[in-house]
Enzyme design. Structure first.
Site, short mmCIF file in Angstrom:
data_model
loop_
_atom_site.label_atom_id
_atom_site.label_comp_id
_atom_site.label_asym_id
_atom_site.label_seq_id
_atom_site.Cartn_x
_atom_site.Cartn_y
_atom_site.Cartn_z
N GLY A 186 21.61 51.69 16.67
CA GLY A 186 22.71 51.49 17.60
C GLY A 186 23.78 50.58 17.02
N ALA A 187 23.33 49.46 16.45
CA ALA A 187 24.25 48.50 15.85
C ALA A 187 23.43 47.55 14.99
CB ALA A 187 25.01 47.73 16.93
N MET A 188 24.13 46.78 14.15
CA MET A 188 23.46 45.83 13.26
C MET A 188 24.28 44.55 13.16
SD MET A 188 21.00 44.99 11.36
CE MET A 188 20.81 43.50 10.37
N GLU A 189 23.59 43.43 13.28
CA GLU A 189 24.23 42.12 13.43
C GLU A 189 24.63 41.45 12.13
OE1 GLU A 189 19.65 41.28 13.47
OE2 GLU A 189 21.01 42.83 14.22
N ASN A 190 25.13 42.18 11.16
CA ASN A 190 25.56 41.54 9.92
C ASN A 190 26.55 40.41 10.23
OD1 ASN A 190 24.32 43.77 8.37
ND2 ASN A 190 26.05 44.95 9.19
N HIS A 220 25.03 41.74 22.60
CA HIS A 220 23.74 41.60 21.92
C HIS A 220 23.94 41.22 20.46
CE1 HIS A 220 19.53 43.23 20.96
NE2 HIS A 220 20.11 43.11 19.78
N GLU A 221 24.80 41.97 19.77
CA GLU A 221 25.01 41.70 18.34
C GLU A 221 25.69 40.36 18.13
OE1 GLU A 221 23.38 43.60 16.49
OE2 GLU A 221 23.05 45.13 18.02
N HIS A 224 23.31 37.47 18.08
CA HIS A 224 22.60 37.34 16.81
C HIS A 224 23.37 36.49 15.80
CE1 HIS A 224 19.08 39.81 17.21
NE2 HIS A 224 19.74 40.93 17.46
N GLU A 243 15.03 40.04 18.68
CA GLU A 243 15.66 41.10 19.47
C GLU A 243 15.61 40.83 20.97
OE1 GLU A 243 17.52 43.46 18.24
OE2 GLU A 243 17.09 42.63 16.26
#
Length: 313
Positions: A186-190, A220-221, A224, A243
């Site tokens: 869905g997404a990534m918290e880079n 959410h991201e 993080h 998470e």
């Protein structure tokens, strides 16, 4: 140095004391959303690249002691076609002839290193003295532009609310959100460069529930950035807390900072049953003590990676 064994390169016989390790490698692009993914848009023939290194895919891009509690400062240099834009964890600078450098990162885990390169369509703003940007492939430009005001206003409202919640200021130098093609999550918290699947750039009329769900993912991201990126789990068996906390904070902060004040109802209807289901399985277990390390206080050594090249074929 030992002989490569599968995806590992044993280091044999190092003497005590500091060492510098130089690795030069040619790596393959991915079409599975792992490592360095390469996509050519059928709409206009333009090509885009982006990294997805979670959970253990940093090794697909560069040599690393790849575990979350070993953090390092990363310096990235990228050579790309002249009409491309390069995004990374920090602000990037174009030096001409397609050569870009990214600002040195704070201490981050290897799985959080991020690069996204291509002829991105970009909408930018400044907020709290930091550059904010949203990006998508050019063929989706009209759809991103149509939603840019909502996306940026939601992002900055959430950003302000997190600063009210946390004592520690946002720890990175910019905040980019790239909606990338063929993303396998869905997404990534880079840190500083969050990647989302580009179905979040809506191409047609959608329900308000879908817009609310997108806002929760953004929140959410962003959570993080503090819990997961600034403060990081020691090992992957504690990913549940990483998470779960971001999910909780995402719903709470959307309810507090945006027009979707009803979002806890969505949580009750769409998320809570996941926990009930998991808790009934034989694999359920008590919560365990968590050990976390902070960017602020964790110092590690790291090999120097000189060059990693990707063939354009």
């Amino acid at each position: 140095m030992g002989i490569r064994d599968g995806n590992r390169l044993p280091l044999t016989g190092p003497a005590p004391g500091p060492h510098e390790l130089t690795v030069e490698a040619d790596m393959a692009y991915s079409r599975t959303g792992e490592g360095m993914h390469r996509f050519t848009d059928p709409a206009d023939g333009e090509t885009y690249l982006y990294t997805q290194l979670f959970l253990d895919d940093a090794r697909r891009v560069f040599a690393a002691f790849d575990q979350p509690d070993l953090k390092a400062h990363f310096d990235l240099t990228v050579t790309a076609p002249p009409h491309w834009t390069v995004l990374a964890n920090g602000t990037t600078t174009h030096h001409g002839d397609g050569r870009w450098t990214a600002a040195t990162t704070p201490l981050i885990s290897p799985y959080l290193v991020a690069v996204a390169a291509g002829p991105w369509h970009t909408v930018r703003t400044d907020h709290r003295g930091l550059p904010f940007g949203i990006h998508c492939r050019r063929s989706l430009a009209p759809h991103l532009d149509a939603d840019a005001t909502e996306l940026l206003s939601t992002t900055t409202a959430l950003f302000d609310r997190y600063h009210e919640k946390f004592d520690e200021p946002y720890p990175f130098d910019s905040y980019d959100q790239a909606f990338v093609p063929e993303f396998n999550a869905g997404a990534m918290e880079n840190p500083g460069l969050v990647t989302f699947r580009d179905s979040y750039v809506f191409r047609s009329a959608v329900t308000d529930a879908e817009r609310c769900s997108r806002a929760v993912t953004i929140a959410h991201e962003m959570a993080h950035m503090w819990f997961g990126d600034l403060v990081t789990l020691t090992w992957w068996d504690d990913i549940w807390l990483n998470e779960s906390f971001a999910e909780y904070m995402g719903y709470q902060t959307v309810a507090e900072a945006t027009r979707w004040t009803h979002v806890w109802t969505d949580f009750a209807a769409g998320r809570k049953d996941w926990g009930y289901d998991a808790d009934q399985r034989p694999t359920t277990h008590p919560l365990s003590r968590i050990h976390i390390c902070s960017l602020k206080h964790k110092t590690v050594c790291w090999p120097q990676v000189r060059r990693t090249e990707y063939p354009m074929s």
